[in-house]
Design a protein around this motif. Structure first.
Motif, PDB file in Angstrom:
ATOM      1  N   PRO A 183      -1.764  -2.358   2.506  1.00 40.62           N
ATOM      2  CA  PRO A 183      -1.358  -1.195   1.698  1.00 40.62           C
ATOM      3  C   PRO A 183      -0.069  -0.541   2.194  1.00 40.62           C
ATOM      4  O   PRO A 183       0.756  -0.092   1.396  1.00 40.62           O
ATOM      5  CB  PRO A 183      -2.552  -0.245   1.823  1.00 40.62           C
ATOM      6  CG  PRO A 183      -3.720  -1.129   2.141  1.00 40.62           C
ATOM      7  CD  PRO A 183      -3.165  -2.249   2.968  1.00 40.62           C
ATOM      8  N   ILE A 184       0.119  -0.488   3.522  1.00 37.77           N
ATOM      9  CA  ILE A 184       1.329   0.129   4.061  1.00 37.77           C
ATOM     10  C   ILE A 184       2.568  -0.652   3.645  1.00 37.77           C
ATOM     11  O   ILE A 184       3.592  -0.072   3.249  1.00 37.77           O
ATOM     12  CB  ILE A 184       1.237   0.216   5.598  1.00 37.77           C
ATOM     13  CG1 ILE A 184       0.194   1.259   6.013  1.00 37.77           C
ATOM     14  CG2 ILE A 184       2.595   0.569   6.203  1.00 37.77           C
ATOM     15  CD1 ILE A 184       0.545   2.675   5.622  1.00 37.77           C
ATOM     16  N   MET A 185       2.493  -1.983   3.718  1.00 34.18           N
ATOM     17  CA  MET A 185       3.646  -2.797   3.333  1.00 34.18           C
ATOM     18  C   MET A 185       3.937  -2.661   1.845  1.00 34.18           C
ATOM     19  O   MET A 185       5.102  -2.674   1.432  1.00 34.18           O
ATOM     20  CB  MET A 185       3.401  -4.262   3.711  1.00 34.18           C
ATOM     21  CG  MET A 185       4.643  -5.127   3.585  1.00 34.18           C
ATOM     22  SD  MET A 185       5.985  -4.502   4.621  1.00 34.18           S
ATOM     23  CE  MET A 185       7.362  -5.439   4.011  1.00 34.18           C
ATOM     24  N   GLU A 186       2.916  -2.531   1.031  1.00 36.66           N
ATOM     25  CA  GLU A 186       3.130  -2.316  -0.397  1.00 36.66           C
ATOM     26  C   GLU A 186       3.890  -1.002  -0.629  1.00 36.66           C
ATOM     27  O   GLU A 186       4.808  -0.940  -1.463  1.00 36.66           O
ATOM     28  CB  GLU A 186       1.790  -2.291  -1.126  1.00 36.66           C
ATOM     29  CG  GLU A 186       1.085  -3.652  -1.157  1.00 36.66           C
ATOM     30  CD  GLU A 186      -0.299  -3.560  -1.782  1.00 36.66           C
ATOM     31  OE1 GLU A 186      -0.684  -2.438  -2.183  1.00 36.66           O
ATOM     32  OE2 GLU A 186      -0.987  -4.595  -1.861  1.00 36.66           O
ATOM     33  N   GLU A 187       3.511   0.044   0.107  1.00 39.95           N
ATOM     34  CA  GLU A 187       4.217   1.321  -0.012  1.00 39.95           C
ATOM     35  C   GLU A 187       5.662   1.203   0.467  1.00 39.95           C
ATOM     36  O   GLU A 187       6.572   1.781  -0.130  1.00 39.95           O
ATOM     37  CB  GLU A 187       3.488   2.393   0.807  1.00 39.95           C
ATOM     38  CG  GLU A 187       2.109   2.763   0.283  1.00 39.95           C
ATOM     39  CD  GLU A 187       2.182   3.540  -1.013  1.00 39.95           C
ATOM     40  OE1 GLU A 187       3.234   4.162  -1.271  1.00 39.95           O
ATOM     41  OE2 GLU A 187       1.190   3.546  -1.766  1.00 39.95           O
ATOM     42  N   LEU A 188       5.887   0.456   1.540  1.00 41.33           N
ATOM     43  CA  LEU A 188       7.249   0.280   2.052  1.00 41.33           C
ATOM     44  C   LEU A 188       8.133  -0.465   1.051  1.00 41.33           C
ATOM     45  O   LEU A 188       9.303  -0.117   0.860  1.00 41.33           O
ATOM     46  CB  LEU A 188       7.210  -0.483   3.380  1.00 41.33           C
ATOM     47  CG  LEU A 188       6.664   0.286   4.585  1.00 41.33           C
ATOM     48  CD1 LEU A 188       6.502  -0.644   5.779  1.00 41.33           C
ATOM     49  CD2 LEU A 188       7.577   1.447   4.947  1.00 41.33           C
TER      50      LEU A 188
END
Length: 227
Positions: free
Chosen positions: A15-20
Motif C-alpha cells: 500500500p505504501i508503494m502504491e501511495e508513493l
C-alpha cells in the motif's frame, strides 16, 4: 522486478508503494502544468511587440504570489500524509530483524524461539538456470502476505541500507542503532532489493530477496527451518 530500459517504478506490491507512485504522478502533473504555463508566457513575450509603458498591476502581483503558495500546499499535504503513513507501525503480525555485515545479511525472526539465518548472494558460477545474477541469495526471507510486518534494521560493522523498491521500503542500517519500518505485501511473489549504501568493495553483492506467500506456506516453512 525492473526491466531493461524501464523508465517508471517497479510494480507496487505494498500500500505504501502504491501511495508513493500516485504522489509521483500527482507531482509530475503539477510540474507539467507549471512548465506549460511558463512556455506559453515565454512564447507570448517573444511574439508580442515590446512596450515601454509601465502600468500598475497589483492584480497580477497578487496572483503570482498566491498561486505558488497554493501549488506548494497541493504538494505538501499528500507528501506529509505519506510520510506519516510510512512512520506508522501498528500491532505487527511478525517482527523481523535484519543485520548488515560486510558483505551479507543476517535475519532473525524474533517471534520464534530459534529461527535465524545468514543470507549470501549466490555466485554466478553456482547460479541455477533462470535465476537473476547478482540478485539471488541462498536463503530468502519468507513472510506471510497481507500481514503487517515490522523490520528492525541494524549493522554489525559499517553503514548499510536495507531497500526493497517494489515495497517502498528503504531503511539505513547503522552500527549501534536500531531503525525500524514496516510493510505489507499485497500479493504473493518474490521481491528483490539491494544494499543502497556504499559499504565497501563488495557493496554490489548484498542482495535482498523477500518471498511473499500464503500463511499456511509460511507456517510450514518456519516449522521446518526452526526444527
Amino acid at each position: 522486478m525492473a526491466n531493461h530500459l524501464q523508465f517508471g517504478f517497479q510494480d507496487a506490491s505494498s500500500p505504501i508503494m502504491e501511495e508513493l507512485v500516485e504522489f509521483h504522478d500527482h507531482a509530475l502533473m503539477v510540474a507539467l502544468a507549471i512548465c506549460s504555463l511558463v512556455l506559453y508566457l515565454l512564447t507570448l513575450m517573444l511574439m508580442e511587440k515590446l512596450s515601454s509603458n509601465t502600468v500598475d498591476a497589483q492584480e497580477i502581483e497578487l496572483i503570482w504570489t498566491i498561486l505558488p503558495a497554493i501549488v506548494l500546499i497541493m504538494l505538501a499535504l499528500p507528501s506529509l500524509q505519506i510520510l506519516y503513513m510510512m512512520d506508522e507501525i501498528d500491532e505487527p503480525d511478525l517482527t523481523l530483524k535484519a543485520i548488515g555485515h560486510q558483505w551479507y545479511w543476517s535475519y532473525e525472526y524474533t517471534d520464534f524461539k530459534d529461527l535465524s539465518f545468514d543470507s549470501y548472494m549466490i555466485p554466478t558460477t553456482e547460479l541455477p538456470l533462470g535465476n537473476f545474477r547478482l540478485l539471488e541469495v541462498d536463503h530468502r526471507i519468507v513472510v506471510p502476505m497481507e500481514s503487517p510486518i515490522r523490520i528492525i534494521v541494524t549493522a554489525d560493522d559499517v553503514l548499510h541500507s536495507w531497500a526493497i523498491p517494489s515495497l517502498g521500503v528503504k531503511t539505513d542500517a547503522i552500527p549501534g542503532r536500531l531503525n525500524q519500518t514496516s510493510f505489507i505485501t499485497t500479493r504473493p511473489g518474490i521481491f528483490y532489493g539491494q544494499c543502497s549504501e556504499i559499504c565497501g568493495a563488495n557493496h554490489s553483492f548484498m542482495p535482498i530477496v523477500i518471498e511473499s506467500a500464503p500463511l499456511n506456506y509460511f507456517e510450514n516453512w518456519s516449522s521446518l527451518l526452526s526444527s
